[in-house]
Design a protein around this motif. Structure first.
Motif, PDB file in Angstrom:
ATOM      1  N   ILE A   1       0.839  -1.191   0.000  1.00 24.31           N
ATOM      2  CA  ILE A   1       0.000   0.000   0.000  1.00 24.31           C
ATOM      3  C   ILE A   1       0.874   1.240   0.000  1.00 24.31           C
ATOM      4  O   ILE A   1       2.071   1.138   0.306  1.00 24.31           O
ATOM      5  N   PRO A   2       0.321   2.366  -0.337  1.00 21.17           N
ATOM      6  CA  PRO A   2      -1.062   2.612  -0.742  1.00 21.17           C
ATOM      7  C   PRO A   2      -1.306   2.121  -2.163  1.00 21.17           C
ATOM      8  O   PRO A   2      -0.418   2.170  -3.014  1.00 21.17           O
ATOM      9  N   GLN A   3      -2.503   1.661  -2.367  1.00 23.39           N
ATOM     10  CA  GLN A   3      -2.918   1.239  -3.694  1.00 23.39           C
ATOM     11  C   GLN A   3      -4.361   1.688  -3.872  1.00 23.39           C
ATOM     12  O   GLN A   3      -5.201   1.435  -3.010  1.00 23.39           O
ATOM     13  N   THR A   4      -4.606   2.374  -4.975  1.00 22.32           N
ATOM     14  CA  THR A   4      -5.916   2.968  -5.198  1.00 22.32           C
ATOM     15  C   THR A   4      -6.426   2.590  -6.574  1.00 22.32           C
ATOM     16  O   THR A   4      -5.691   2.659  -7.559  1.00 22.32           O
ATOM     17  N   PHE A   5      -7.694   2.210  -6.608  1.00 19.69           N
ATOM     18  CA  PHE A   5      -8.354   1.835  -7.856  1.00 19.69           C
ATOM     19  C   PHE A   5      -9.355   2.920  -8.220  1.00 19.69           C
ATOM     20  O   PHE A   5     -10.104   3.384  -7.362  1.00 19.69           O
ATOM     21  N   PHE A   6      -9.373   3.294  -9.489  1.00 17.89           N
ATOM     22  CA  PHE A   6     -10.293   4.297 -10.007  1.00 17.89           C
ATOM     23  C   PHE A   6     -11.273   3.580 -10.912  1.00 17.89           C
ATOM     24  O   PHE A   6     -10.882   3.006 -11.928  1.00 17.89           O
ATOM     25  N   ILE A   7     -12.546   3.603 -10.515  1.00 14.57           N
ATOM     26  CA  ILE A   7     -13.585   2.791 -11.132  1.00 14.57           C
ATOM     27  C   ILE A   7     -14.641   3.710 -11.738  1.00 14.57           C
ATOM     28  O   ILE A   7     -15.151   4.608 -11.061  1.00 14.57           O
TER      29      ILE A   7
END
Length: 124
Positions: free
Chosen positions: A91-97
């Motif tokens: 992390i950090p890991q972020t998904f954009f959906i």
């Protein structure tokens, strides 16, 4: 379970641009990202944000969320099942959906409003 202890969070992206972030209170880059996400949500009422607490002590995570003024739902991932489903190992890991529930970007940390805005543009 929900970080506040109020049952399980139902994560169902779709209909709104959505940010799904994996974080922990001990993670220095996560601490840089949180204020950017707080501002993005405040400036974009149609943006949904969800957090998954990764390998953290729930009490520490709750305190951090309170300090940051983050109002989005956060869940603990004690067994690591959610992280595993998304392939998260660090992390950090972020998904954009996007509004259709399609992951348009996966980002390993961002440090500026400009970086965040570039990712948000992909899901508008």
């Amino acid at each position: 379970p929900n970080l506040t202890g109020q049952g399980d969070l139902q994560f169902n992206p779709g209909g709104k641009p959505t940010v799904l972030t994996f974080w922990a209170s001990w993670c220095a880059p996560c601490r840089q990202e949180f204020p950017l996400l707080v501002a993005a949500q405040a400036n974009n009422p149609d943006l949904a944000v969800f957090g998954v607490v990764y390998k953290d002590i729930p009490a520490d995570a709750r305190a951090f969320v309170g300090e940051q003024g983050a109002s989005w739902p956060n869940v603990t991932d004690q067994g690591g099942d959610v992280a595993s489903a998304y392939g998260v190992r660090a992390i950090p890991q972020t998904f954009f959906i996007d509004r259709n529930g399609i992951i348009r970007a996966r980002v390993f940390g961002f440090t500026s409003r400009k970086d965040l805005d570039a990712q948000l543009a992909k899901i508008r």
